[in-house]
Scaffold this motif. Structure first.
Motif, short mmCIF file in Angstrom:
data_model
loop_
_atom_site.label_atom_id
_atom_site.label_comp_id
_atom_site.label_asym_id
_atom_site.label_seq_id
_atom_site.Cartn_x
_atom_site.Cartn_y
_atom_site.Cartn_z
N ALA A 57 0.82 -1.21 0.00
CA ALA A 57 0.00 0.00 0.00
C ALA A 57 0.86 1.26 0.00
CB ALA A 57 -0.93 -0.01 1.21
N LEU A 58 1.97 1.22 0.75
CA LEU A 58 2.87 2.38 0.78
C LEU A 58 3.47 2.64 -0.61
CD1 LEU A 58 4.33 4.55 2.40
CD2 LEU A 58 6.10 2.86 2.95
N HIS A 60 2.13 1.79 -3.36
CA HIS A 60 1.00 2.23 -4.18
C HIS A 60 0.72 3.72 -3.98
CE1 HIS A 60 -2.67 1.49 -6.50
NE2 HIS A 60 -3.31 2.22 -5.63
N VAL A 61 0.82 4.16 -2.73
CA VAL A 61 0.60 5.58 -2.43
C VAL A 61 1.62 6.45 -3.16
CG1 VAL A 61 0.77 7.30 -0.59
CG2 VAL A 61 -0.54 5.21 -0.22
N ARG A 65 1.31 9.29 -6.50
CA ARG A 65 1.81 10.67 -6.53
C ARG A 65 2.44 10.98 -7.89
NH1 ARG A 65 2.17 14.91 -7.38
NH2 ARG A 65 3.04 16.69 -6.25
N SER A 168 -7.80 3.98 -2.94
CA SER A 168 -6.75 4.52 -3.81
C SER A 168 -7.09 5.92 -4.29
CB SER A 168 -6.54 3.58 -5.01
OG SER A 168 -6.04 2.34 -4.59
N THR A 171 -6.66 8.21 -1.48
CA THR A 171 -5.23 8.33 -1.18
C THR A 171 -4.57 9.33 -2.11
OG1 THR A 171 -5.08 6.08 -0.32
CG2 THR A 171 -3.05 7.08 -1.09
N GLN A 172 -4.95 9.30 -3.38
CA GLN A 172 -4.37 10.24 -4.32
C GLN A 172 -4.69 11.68 -3.92
OE1 GLN A 172 -5.82 10.68 -8.48
NE2 GLN A 172 -3.76 10.02 -9.01
N THR A 175 -2.35 12.50 -0.92
CA THR A 175 -0.94 12.69 -1.27
C THR A 175 -0.72 13.98 -2.04
OG1 THR A 175 -1.28 11.31 -3.23
CG2 THR A 175 -0.41 10.24 -1.27
N ALA A 194 -7.99 11.25 5.15
CA ALA A 194 -7.04 10.20 5.51
C ALA A 194 -7.71 9.13 6.38
CB ALA A 194 -5.84 10.81 6.24
N VAL A 197 -9.56 6.92 4.12
CA VAL A 197 -8.62 6.00 3.46
C VAL A 197 -8.34 4.80 4.36
CG1 VAL A 197 -6.25 5.72 2.65
CG2 VAL A 197 -7.54 7.76 2.03
#
Length: 309
Positions: A57-58, A60-61, A65, A168, A171-172, A175, A194, A197
């Motif tokens: 997941a990290l 993916h984050v 970006r 996701s 998350t976008q 970020t 957040a 998320v």
């Protein structure tokens, strides 16, 4: 250098980590499909799968970006491509020719999608009302799919993929808002998104664990398809993302989606339903001999003949 190749590379590593986590979750579900949450929380293997999911997941984050949802999310299908040989190796079997064909179709479809979807790095974010509206609609859909009493399986997998896709997209937003301090979202609103998320990510993980009770192939295939569909709907409708090439780009994207879907379906049907080897069946004559084999009992005329002896 364009940031999109960085997003693609990060997504590839993320997919492999997700695949390893999925195989670990499926094996946990296979060993104790009726085990409750306390049993899972006491399992070191469960926490290992959680750590793999967290690392994936990290990555993916960070990928989100540098690349748009329409690029990053389809690469999630590589999770299934990686999980099939990994699961086969752990189960002690070879990858079949049908599985290799499914892998090839999936990769061709992803390549077409990437050509059509490759665009600039994302700069749009969801407003707080939009994030709340998306979350509410997604939560309602997930509630219907994973309603209490529903048999674990593809509906839970669809709910898991939807939750992960929404996570996701949110998350976008987080970020981009955090790295661009001039963005439209204040700090309090970023914190609220957040939290959403975290809720959707945790929900997706637990729903996938439930779905894997029926095996790895088909549930993982459905998760893999539902995830980018949910994210792409949000990206195209609310974040201003678009496909390249006009009508030709749309045709290419649809063709790529069809190829990838066919490959994923073929992979899900080719793999053993549970992702684990079949139980051993003793061969004829195997095992210790405990006594003479019983003679067949005579019937009909043979019985009469035997009685007169």
């Amino acid at each position: 250098m364009s940031p999109v190749p960085v997003a693609v590379a990060l997504s590839l590593v993320s997919a492999v980590a997700y695949a390893a986590a999925a195989v670990a979750q499926e094996r946990l579900a296979a060993r104790g499909s009726t085990a409750g949450a306390p049993r899972l929380l006491a399992s070191g293997a469960w926490w290992g799968s959680v750590a793999l999911n967290a690392a994936a997941a990290l990555l993916h984050v960070v990928a989100l970006r540098y690349g748009p949802l329409t690029v990053v999310q389809p690469l999630g299908a590589l999770t299934l491509v990686a999980a099939v040989p990994l699961g086969a190796r752990i189960a002690g079997r070879r990858v079949s020719r049908v599985e290799w064909r499914g892998t090839a179709l999936t990769l061709l479809g992803l390549a077409a999608l990437l050509v059509a979807a490759t665009g600039p790095a994302p700069d749009g974010v969801l407003s707080l009302p939009e994030a709340l509206a998306v979350s509410g609609a997604a939560a309602a859909l997930i509630g219907v799919l994973a309603r209490p009493g529903a048999r674990p399986g593809l509906r839970h997998a669809t709910a898991s993929g939807t939750a992960s896709g929404v996570a996701s997209a949110l998350t976008q937003t987080v970020t981009v808002a955090v790295t661009d301090r001039s963005g439209p979202l204040p700090g309090v609103q970023v914190a609220a998104v957040a939290l959403l998320v975290a809720a959707f990510a945790a929900g997706g993980l637990l729903l996938s664990q439930t779905a894997y009770r029926g095996g790895l192939g088909a549930p993982l295939a459905v998760v893999t398809l539902a995830n980018p569909v949910a994210a792409a709907v949000i990206g195209l409708s609310l974040l201003g993302e678009h496909l390249r090439g006009g009508p030709a780009g749309i045709v290419l994207a649809l063709a790529g989606a069809a190829l990838a879907s066919r490959g994923v379906v073929r992979l899900s049907r080719a793999a053993p339903p549970s992702g684990r080897p079949a139980a051993a069946v003793p061969s004829p004559g195997a095992g210790p001999v405990t006594g003479p084999a019983p003679r067949p009992r005579p019937s009909g005329p043979e019985r009469l003949t035997a009685a007169g002896r």
